[in-house]
Every structure is written in C-alpha cells, then in structure tokens.
Design a protein around this motif. Structure first.
Motif, PDB file in Angstrom:
ATOM      1  N   CYS A  17     -15.520  -4.334 -26.671  1.00 50.84           N
ATOM      2  CA  CYS A  17     -15.565  -3.569 -25.430  1.00 50.84           C
ATOM      3  C   CYS A  17     -14.168  -3.570 -24.808  1.00 50.84           C
ATOM      4  O   CYS A  17     -13.254  -4.236 -25.289  1.00 50.84           O
ATOM      5  CB  CYS A  17     -16.582  -4.146 -24.444  1.00 50.84           C
ATOM      6  N   VAL A  18     -14.000  -2.815 -23.723  1.00 54.46           N
ATOM      7  CA  VAL A  18     -12.770  -2.821 -22.935  1.00 54.46           C
ATOM      8  C   VAL A  18     -13.129  -3.277 -21.532  1.00 54.46           C
ATOM      9  O   VAL A  18     -14.010  -2.705 -20.888  1.00 54.46           O
ATOM     10  CB  VAL A  18     -12.110  -1.427 -22.894  1.00 54.46           C
ATOM     11  N   ARG A  19     -12.441  -4.315 -21.063  1.00 50.57           N
ATOM     12  CA  ARG A  19     -12.723  -4.861 -19.741  1.00 50.57           C
ATOM     13  C   ARG A  19     -11.506  -4.704 -18.834  1.00 50.57           C
ATOM     14  O   ARG A  19     -10.357  -4.798 -19.282  1.00 50.57           O
ATOM     15  CB  ARG A  19     -13.115  -6.338 -19.843  1.00 50.57           C
ATOM     16  N   VAL A  20     -11.809  -4.482 -17.549  1.00 53.56           N
ATOM     17  CA  VAL A  20     -10.776  -4.331 -16.532  1.00 53.56           C
ATOM     18  C   VAL A  20     -10.637  -5.665 -15.811  1.00 53.56           C
ATOM     19  O   VAL A  20     -11.602  -6.164 -15.234  1.00 53.56           O
ATOM     20  CB  VAL A  20     -11.132  -3.203 -15.545  1.00 53.56           C
ATOM     21  N   ILE A  21      -9.427  -6.255 -15.841  1.00 55.57           N
ATOM     22  CA  ILE A  21      -9.196  -7.596 -15.306  1.00 55.57           C
ATOM     23  C   ILE A  21      -8.121  -7.529 -14.230  1.00 55.57           C
ATOM     24  O   ILE A  21      -7.083  -6.894 -14.408  1.00 55.57           O
ATOM     25  CB  ILE A  21      -8.763  -8.561 -16.428  1.00 55.57           C
ATOM     26  N   LYS A  54      -5.020  -8.810 -12.132  1.00 59.70           N
ATOM     27  CA  LYS A  54      -3.878  -9.655 -12.488  1.00 59.70           C
ATOM     28  C   LYS A  54      -3.793 -10.920 -11.637  1.00 59.70           C
ATOM     29  O   LYS A  54      -3.426 -11.989 -12.125  1.00 59.70           O
ATOM     30  CB  LYS A  54      -2.566  -8.874 -12.331  1.00 59.70           C
ATOM     31  N   SER A  55      -4.100 -10.780 -10.371  1.00 60.04           N
ATOM     32  CA  SER A  55      -3.846 -11.881  -9.440  1.00 60.04           C
ATOM     33  C   SER A  55      -4.651 -13.130  -9.759  1.00 60.04           C
ATOM     34  O   SER A  55      -4.140 -14.246  -9.674  1.00 60.04           O
ATOM     35  CB  SER A  55      -4.125 -11.428  -8.005  1.00 60.04           C
ATOM     36  N   ASP A  56      -5.925 -12.947 -10.140  1.00 58.73           N
ATOM     37  CA  ASP A  56      -6.768 -14.127 -10.366  1.00 58.73           C
ATOM     38  C   ASP A  56      -7.506 -14.099 -11.702  1.00 58.73           C
ATOM     39  O   ASP A  56      -8.280 -15.014 -12.005  1.00 58.73           O
ATOM     40  CB  ASP A  56      -7.776 -14.267  -9.221  1.00 58.73           C
ATOM     41  N   GLY A  57      -7.309 -13.059 -12.514  1.00 56.16           N
ATOM     42  CA  GLY A  57      -7.958 -13.005 -13.813  1.00 56.16           C
ATOM     43  C   GLY A  57      -9.429 -12.644 -13.763  1.00 56.16           C
ATOM     44  O   GLY A  57     -10.142 -12.780 -14.774  1.00 56.16           O
ATOM     45  N   LYS A  58      -9.896 -12.152 -12.636  1.00 52.54           N
ATOM     46  CA  LYS A  58     -11.316 -11.817 -12.502  1.00 52.54           C
ATOM     47  C   LYS A  58     -11.632 -10.510 -13.214  1.00 52.54           C
ATOM     48  O   LYS A  58     -10.877  -9.548 -13.132  1.00 52.54           O
ATOM     49  CB  LYS A  58     -11.673 -11.688 -11.028  1.00 52.54           C
ATOM     50  N   ILE A  59     -12.787 -10.487 -13.925  1.00 45.95           N
ATOM     51  CA  ILE A  59     -13.231  -9.276 -14.617  1.00 45.95           C
ATOM     52  C   ILE A  59     -13.877  -8.353 -13.597  1.00 45.95           C
ATOM     53  O   ILE A  59     -14.894  -8.703 -12.973  1.00 45.95           O
ATOM     54  CB  ILE A  59     -14.213  -9.610 -15.745  1.00 45.95           C
ATOM     55  N   LEU A  60     -13.277  -7.186 -13.406  1.00 45.94           N
ATOM     56  CA  LEU A  60     -13.790  -6.232 -12.429  1.00 45.94           C
ATOM     57  C   LEU A  60     -14.838  -5.304 -13.016  1.00 45.94           C
ATOM     58  O   LEU A  60     -15.754  -4.870 -12.316  1.00 45.94           O
ATOM     59  CB  LEU A  60     -12.631  -5.401 -11.861  1.00 45.94           C
ATOM     60  N   LYS A  61     -14.693  -4.985 -14.308  1.00 49.12           N
ATOM     61  CA  LYS A  61     -15.588  -3.982 -14.876  1.00 49.12           C
ATOM     62  C   LYS A  61     -15.551  -4.050 -16.394  1.00 49.12           C
ATOM     63  O   LYS A  61     -14.518  -4.373 -16.988  1.00 49.12           O
ATOM     64  CB  LYS A  61     -15.161  -2.574 -14.411  1.00 49.12           C
ATOM     65  N   THR A  62     -16.691  -3.786 -17.011  1.00 43.50           N
ATOM     66  CA  THR A  62     -16.759  -3.575 -18.452  1.00 43.50           C
ATOM     67  C   THR A  62     -17.095  -2.113 -18.675  1.00 43.50           C
ATOM     68  O   THR A  62     -18.113  -1.623 -18.176  1.00 43.50           O
ATOM     69  CB  THR A  62     -17.825  -4.466 -19.099  1.00 43.50           C
ATOM     70  N   LEU A  63     -16.233  -1.406 -19.389  1.00 42.42           N
ATOM     71  CA  LEU A  63     -16.391   0.036 -19.539  1.00 42.42           C
ATOM     72  C   LEU A  63     -17.536   0.333 -20.489  1.00 42.42           C
ATOM     73  O   LEU A  63     -17.581  -0.168 -21.614  1.00 42.42           O
ATOM     74  CB  LEU A  63     -15.099   0.667 -20.051  1.00 42.42           C
ATOM     75  N   THR A  64     -18.482   1.144 -20.013  1.00 42.69           N
ATOM     76  CA  THR A  64     -19.612   1.544 -20.852  1.00 42.69           C
ATOM     77  C   THR A  64     -19.147   2.551 -21.895  1.00 42.69           C
ATOM     78  O   THR A  64     -18.261   3.365 -21.646  1.00 42.69           O
ATOM     79  CB  THR A  64     -20.715   2.178 -19.977  1.00 42.69           C
ATOM     80  N   ILE A 116      -5.285  -5.133 -15.547  1.00 43.41           N
ATOM     81  CA  ILE A 116      -5.026  -5.067 -16.978  1.00 43.41           C
ATOM     82  C   ILE A 116      -6.307  -4.614 -17.671  1.00 43.41           C
ATOM     83  O   ILE A 116      -7.398  -5.136 -17.395  1.00 43.41           O
ATOM     84  CB  ILE A 116      -4.581  -6.436 -17.526  1.00 43.41           C
ATOM     85  N   PHE A 117      -6.169  -3.632 -18.556  1.00 46.97           N
ATOM     86  CA  PHE A 117      -7.271  -3.216 -19.421  1.00 46.97           C
ATOM     87  C   PHE A 117      -7.126  -4.011 -20.725  1.00 46.97           C
ATOM     88  O   PHE A 117      -6.080  -3.952 -21.382  1.00 46.97           O
ATOM     89  CB  PHE A 117      -7.209  -1.728 -19.708  1.00 46.97           C
ATOM     90  N   ALA A 118      -8.154  -4.767 -21.084  1.00 40.62           N
ATOM     91  CA  ALA A 118      -8.097  -5.641 -22.257  1.00 40.62           C
ATOM     92  C   ALA A 118      -9.182  -5.253 -23.252  1.00 40.62           C
ATOM     93  O   ALA A 118     -10.350  -5.097 -22.890  1.00 40.62           O
ATOM     94  CB  ALA A 118      -8.261  -7.100 -21.840  1.00 40.62           C
ATOM     95  N   HIS A 119      -8.770  -5.108 -24.503  1.00 40.74           N
ATOM     96  CA  HIS A 119      -9.703  -4.834 -25.595  1.00 40.74           C
ATOM     97  C   HIS A 119     -10.269  -6.178 -26.062  1.00 40.74           C
ATOM     98  O   HIS A 119      -9.524  -7.068 -26.469  1.00 40.74           O
ATOM     99  CB  HIS A 119      -8.977  -4.115 -26.724  1.00 40.74           C
ATOM    100  N   ILE A 120     -11.591  -6.317 -26.002  1.00 39.41           N
ATOM    101  CA  ILE A 120     -12.259  -7.591 -26.277  1.00 39.41           C
ATOM    102  C   ILE A 120     -13.083  -7.461 -27.553  1.00 39.41           C
ATOM    103  O   ILE A 120     -13.679  -6.421 -27.842  1.00 39.41           O
ATOM    104  CB  ILE A 120     -13.192  -8.001 -25.113  1.00 39.41           C
ATOM    105  N   GLY A 121     -13.135  -8.544 -28.328  1.00 37.62           N
ATOM    106  CA  GLY A 121     -13.986  -8.603 -29.515  1.00 37.62           C
ATOM    107  C   GLY A 121     -15.180  -9.507 -29.293  1.00 37.62           C
ATOM    108  O   GLY A 121     -15.164 -10.402 -28.447  1.00 37.62           O
ATOM    109  N   ASN A 122     -16.220  -9.267 -30.075  1.00 38.61           N
ATOM    110  CA  ASN A 122     -17.440 -10.111 -30.070  1.00 38.61           C
ATOM    111  C   ASN A 122     -18.065 -10.290 -28.678  1.00 38.61           C
ATOM    112  O   ASN A 122     -18.029 -11.380 -28.109  1.00 38.61           O
ATOM    113  CB  ASN A 122     -17.129 -11.486 -30.672  1.00 38.61           C
TER     114      ASN A 122
END
Length: 682
Positions: A539-543, A545-555, A530-536
């Motif tokens: 940024c956009v983070r790649v998460i 689905k199976s365990d909710g782990k953040i794989l990447k924060t897009l520069t 899941i690509f999630a738009h995050i505030g504060n």
C-alpha cells in the motif's frame, strides 16, 4: 559523324500492368513480362502459394499477373522481398525509358555536358567551377562525390531551391503513383497510401484509416509538435555547423602547429648532428696525431737500436783482429754493457710495439636514425558524438505512432527530449554490480541514488562523474530515499524504519523518523508529509514528517512491488498495478484514468519506473523495448517519447529533478549499471 536517333515510343510501354504508373525499378519475370519491383513484391506477398499443401517447407509459386505462367521461388522459405529482388532488372526497358525521357527534356533546360558528349540528354543540376562543366545528378554522384581528386572541387547547384521542393499539390499525391491522390493512412506501417497502394500492400493491415476520419480529430497540435521537433532539429544542425566550422579552424591550426614543430625538431636535430660531427672529427684528429707520433717514435727507436747493434758488431770484429786477450775481454764486457743498456731503453717503450689499427662503432641512436622510415606519425582522433543519435531520436518522435484513441498530445505534453550524458555506477572492491532503484537530483547537480543490491546510498558528481558512498548498511536493506526542497535533510527507508539524515555540510544520521515498524520501499516528500510505499501488505501511506504519524492509507494503492509518483501539487498519485498504470485523486481516492499495458505498447506485467514532469505528464520505463513511454496528464494520449534509449537496455527506474524538466534513467543488467541523463524542452 554518327547521329543519335531517339525512338518514338508510346508512353504506355513504360506503364506497369499492376499499378498502371511509370515503372519504378522494372523487374522482368521468366515469361518476359515486366513489373515494378514494389508491385511484384506486394503481389508475391499477397498471392504466393505453396507447391504442396502437405509439405510446409515446399517452395512457393506465383502466377504471372498477365499470362498466368507459373513462377516458382528459387528456394523454400524465401521472403517476398528477397524473391522480388532475385528477378533480373529490365535494362532494355530502362534504356528505352531514358531515351524517351530525353526527348521530353524541355528545350530551354540546361543539359549535362558530360552526358551530351555521349549523346545523352539529362538535365544539369550542378555546376563545377573547376571543371567548368554543368553536371546531372548521376555525373555529380559518381565523379565529384566518389573520386578523390574531384572531392575538393567547388560545386554549386544551378536550380533554385524552390523548384525542387514539393508544391502543396504534390503533398496530396502518392509518392509512388504520382497521378493518384492519397486516401488512407496505415498505422501498422506508418505510411500514406493511395487506392493502388492500399490494394497492393495494405489491404491485409489491421489498422488502416481513411484520411477524412483521422483529420476530423487531428491535426493542429500535431503539426505544432512536428514544428517543434523541426525547430529543435534546425537548432541542433546550426549548432553542429558552428562546431564543424570551429573544428575545421582547429585542425587547420593543429596542422600548422605540427608542421612547425616537425620543421623545428628536424632543424634542431641537424644543428645537433653538425655539432656532434665537428666534435667527433676534432677528437679523431687529436687521437690520430697521438697514435701516429707513437708509431714514429717506435720507428726511430728501432732504427737507433739497429745502429747500436751494428756498432757493437764492428767493435767485436776489431777486438778479434790480433788484439791481446786482455783487450778482447774488455771489449766483450763493454759490448755486453752497451747491449744491456740499449735493450733497457728499448723495452721502456714496449707498448709502442703493438700493432695499431682503428675500429669505428657508430652510436646506436645514430644507427636508429639511419633506419628510421619516418620521423613520427599523426594520429587522427574522432571523439564520440551523440549528434546523429540525437537527430535519430528526434526523427523517431515524428515517426512514433500514437497508440491511444489516435489523439494528439496537448501543448503541455508536446516535448522534445534531448540526451545529455551518461555515467557508469562504479563498484567498490567488495560489491556486486549495482542495482539503482531510486534516486534524487541534488541542487548542486550531483545525483544521489539507492543501490538496493549492495544496500547503500551512492552519489555521482556532476563535474567528475566519480561515484562515492554516503551510507552503507550490510545488515539492513536500503530501498528508497527522498530529500527536502532545499536538500537540508534526506529521508531513507532502511529495513523496517525511515531514518532522517542531514546532507549539509556532511551526510550524518539524525534520528529514526517512523514510529511503527513497517517494510518501507519508495519514498516521496511533499511539504510536511511523506508518501511511503509499504510492503506486507502492499500500500501507500501518508506520514507526517514532524512526528511520524500515519495520516492516511490510500485505497486502491495495492500496487504490489511497483513504483508510484505524485503530481507536482501532490493531489494525484500514479502507480503501477498488474497490467496497468492508474492515476487516482489522493484526497477522494477516485480514479482519474487508467492505461492498460496494451495501450502502453508493452507486455511487461508491471512498470517498474514512473516519473512526472513539469506539466504532470507521466513517464514510465518499458524494459522490454528499451524505451520511455509518455502518458499525457489527462491520460488521453500515449506515445514513446524516447523510442530507443541512447545505450541503456532494460531501463528500471526513472527519476525527475525538482524542476520536472530533467530526469535520469537507470539500467537493470547483471554485467554493469549505467544511468543516462535527459532534458525536456516544452
């Protein structure tokens, strides 16, 4: 018999001194020099001067292009077009021009018969079989198109269609100055122009290109695009023709049905009235017979009573004539008894001695029938149709200028957008006006949307258009959602977490998805991430689905409170930054292209809605222009694919279905919330 004599006039008399072409709507100045309306309009726009340099509101003036006589504007601050229209038309010149044109009519031409009767020579373009006359365009327009009794006449064209179509040579000539070839294209006015038009109208325009420069980079794809629009136009027109034929048949049937219903109703009413009349007359006859009999019995009783009184009177008279006292007493008593008995019999019929009369009072319904002015009304109902609006949008697609590098769209960006329908997002009793910020098309055709203002998820049925609430969180803010491909699960950003819900058979909470507490906004699902738009911070983070782990924060994804979208394969991300729309590679973070808001043709600081179609072309909402802008998948072409939305003003969000061929747009208004559905045809 009077004979018409045509003047032999030099053709130069009918040439405008500015454009040197035949007059088009000749206007005469106070100095009696005549010019084309468009020419004098362009002249006024270019050379009008204020009478006073000190007073900005002073009237302007021009100098006649021929004699230099000063001509003052009729009022201050008048537009050049209105000023040009105030000059009177040169009707004498028009008459001479028409007479001269009559002399030039080919001998073998078919002439208008009504015009021939008044000694005018005009070529006939139509034939009316009812009038058995050939008609010119003017006679047809003013008689058969406007006067009601001529509207049903059978009128056909008498000139072959090919003869009125422009030839290939005509395409190269100016539509105003027939003897001049087009040499320029003005992107400011979207007009072709010859050298005369350029000097008179477009010399001050900032974006005028010679045709040779434009055609070097154009035109096969654009011609194909226009052909696609024309094909869509023809398809819709043919469809509308079939609908119109069906509509004519339908109203014919309705007219016959209504007529039969009225005749049946009136006949039934007549039968009912006849039956009621017969019943009434019979009842009247019976009642009259009874009342008459009562009065006749009254008469007999009264007559008998009179006879009894006469008899008693005679008996008393005899008793008084030398009769003994005993006989007088007996007679008196007997008369008393007889009078009492006769009176008792008389008063038994007391009711019969009232005066009898008849009073007629008609039934109120019968009275209303007599006062009726008609037996009913037929109301004509015209259902709202989007046919003309759709055609207008198709035309706008052709007229809309390209704003980025004057390049044409690739075949994959050549689309026609068709309006489908619209829905109002309804409020519940305790809600404010909905604000739809995100949404998804479900596989059953219904729409699931985030109402951020009321912090809930709503669903609109595709069959009934009704709005229902699937989830409401008054204590936490709902900001975004996404679904799996099969609609088995829904992921919802609720406050500082992502919650997982099942969608079938019922909408039910399963678990909180994310491990870390963050301010989640828009969500987009791709396969197992899941690509999630995050505030504060933004940024956009790649998460996962199976365990909710953040794989990447897009520069480079610090887009602020904007929207983002993914390409169909998930390898590219497109998001809005202050002043631009940016496309990056997800894996490397390298920028693919960037479009400034100036190139997009909008002044809004940040685009709030972004979507991607089947071919990865990008669509953004222009809330100021109430339009949808398309950016080709390579970023080289920008255009307004929907110059004006159907009814929505201030579009906020745009959401595509899983096929990338259908999308909806939501509005951003304080008074109501509306969404419109559109479909793409490639």
């Amino acid at each position: 018999m009077a004979t018409a004599h045509f003047l032999e006039v030099d053709g130069s008399v009918f040439d405008c001194p500015i454009c040197l072409e035949r007059y088009k709507v000749p206007k005469v100045l106070p100095c009696l020099h005549t010019f084309c309306r468009q020419c004098i309009h362009a002249y006024v726009e270019s050379f009008a001067k204020p009478e006073s340099d000190e007073d900005e509101n002073s009237a302007h003036y021009i100098e006649c292009p021929v004699c230099r006589q000063r001509v003052v504007a009729p009022r201050p601050n008048i537009s050049s077009e209105d000023w040009a229209n105030t000059f009177p038309g040169n009707h004498l010149l028009l008459s001479l021009q028409e007479m001269n044109d009559g002399q030039e009519t080919p001998k073998n031409s078919v002439l208008c018969e009504p015009c021939k009767r008044v000694n005018e020579r005009k070529i006939a373009l139509f034939y009316c079989s009812n009038c058995d006359e050939k008609l010119c365009k003017s006679c047809y327009s003013y008689m058969h198109s406007r006067i009601p009794k001529y509207l049903n006449h059978n009128v056909t064209g008498i000139i072959a269609t090919d003869s009125i179509l422009p030839s290939s040579n005509d395409v190269d000539h100016c539509i105003i100055h027939k003897n001049k070839s087009v040499r320029f294209f003005c992107f400011d006015h979207e007009e072709l122009s010859c050298s005369v038009c350029y000097d008179a109208i477009h010399h001050k325009c900032t974006n005028v290109k010679p045709l040779d420069e434009i055609t070097e980079n154009n035109n096969e794809e654009q011609l194909e695009h226009i052909s696609c629009v024309i094909a869509s136009f023809k398809r819709k027109l043919n469809s509308e023709i079939k609908k119109t034929i069906t509509n004519v048949q339908q109203i014919e049937e309705l007219q016959e049905t209504i007529k039969n219903d009225v005749v049946t109703f009136v006949n039934d009413a007549k039968i009912q009235l006849d039956e009621l009349q017969d019943k009434f007359l019979k009842n009247l006859e019976v009642m009259h017979a009874f009342e008459k009999s009562c009065l006749q019995n009254k008469q007999i009783t009264l007559e008998n009573f009179v006879q009894n009184l006469a008899h008693s009177e005679l008996t008393l008279t005899k008793a008084n004539a030398n009769r003994p006292s005993r006989m007088k007493f007996l007679t008196k008593q007997r008369v008393k008894i007889d009078l009492t008995r006769h009176f008792d019999d008389f008063i038994k019929q007391e009711n019969s001695y009232n005066w009898t009369t008849y009073e007629w009072k008609e039934n109120a319904m019968l009275k209303s029938i007599k006062e009726m002015e008609n037996i009913g009304n037929v109301r004509v109902i015209h259902d709202d149709s989007d046919f003309v609006s759709d055609l207008r949008r198709e035309i706008e697609l052709i007229k809309t200028p390209t704003t980025r590098n004057l390049q044409n769209p690739t075949n994959k960006a050549s689309v026609v957008v068709n309006y489908l329908t619209s829905y109002f997002v309804r409020c519940q009793e305790d809600e404010t006006v909905p604000w739809i910020t995100d949404g998804e098309f479900l596989n059953d055709g219904s729409l699931m949307m985030v109402d951020k203002k009321n912090s809930c998820i709503k669903r609109i049925s595709s069959t009934t258009g009704t709005t229902s609430i699937l989830l409401s969180k008054k204590s936490e803010e709902i900001r975004g959602l996404c679904t799996t491909d099969g609609d088995e699960k829904v992921f919802v950003s609720v406050g500082d977490t992502i919650s997982e819900f099942s969608l079938s058979p019922t909408f039910r909470y399963q678990k909180d998805f994310s491990k870390e507490k963050m301010e989640f906004y828009q969500l987009v699902a791709r396969q197992d991430i899941i690509f999630a738009h995050i505030g504060n911070p933004w940024c956009v983070r790649v998460i996962r689905k199976s365990d909710g782990k953040i794989l990447k924060t897009l520069t480079g994804s610090s887009c602020g409170y904007g929207y983002f979208a993914l390409s169909r394969d998930g390898n590219r991300i497109i998001y809005s930054k202050p002043g631009s729309v940016v496309c990056d590679e997800v894996e490397s973070g390298n920028q693919v292209f960037q479009c400034s808001l100036k190139e997009l043709g909008t002044v809004r600081k940040s685009i709030k809605g972004i979507g991607v179609d089947f071919h990865d072309n990008i669509y953004v909402c222009d809330s100021i222009g109430s339009s949808i802008i398309q950016i080709s998948n390579d970023g080289k072409f920008v255009r307004k694919v929907i110059p004006k939305l159907h009814q929505i003003k201030k579009p906020y969000a745009i959401c595509f279905d899983k096929s990338g061929k259908k999308f909806f747009v939501s509005s951003w208004l304080d008074t109501h919330c509306k969404i419109e559905l559109y479909e793409l045809h490639f």
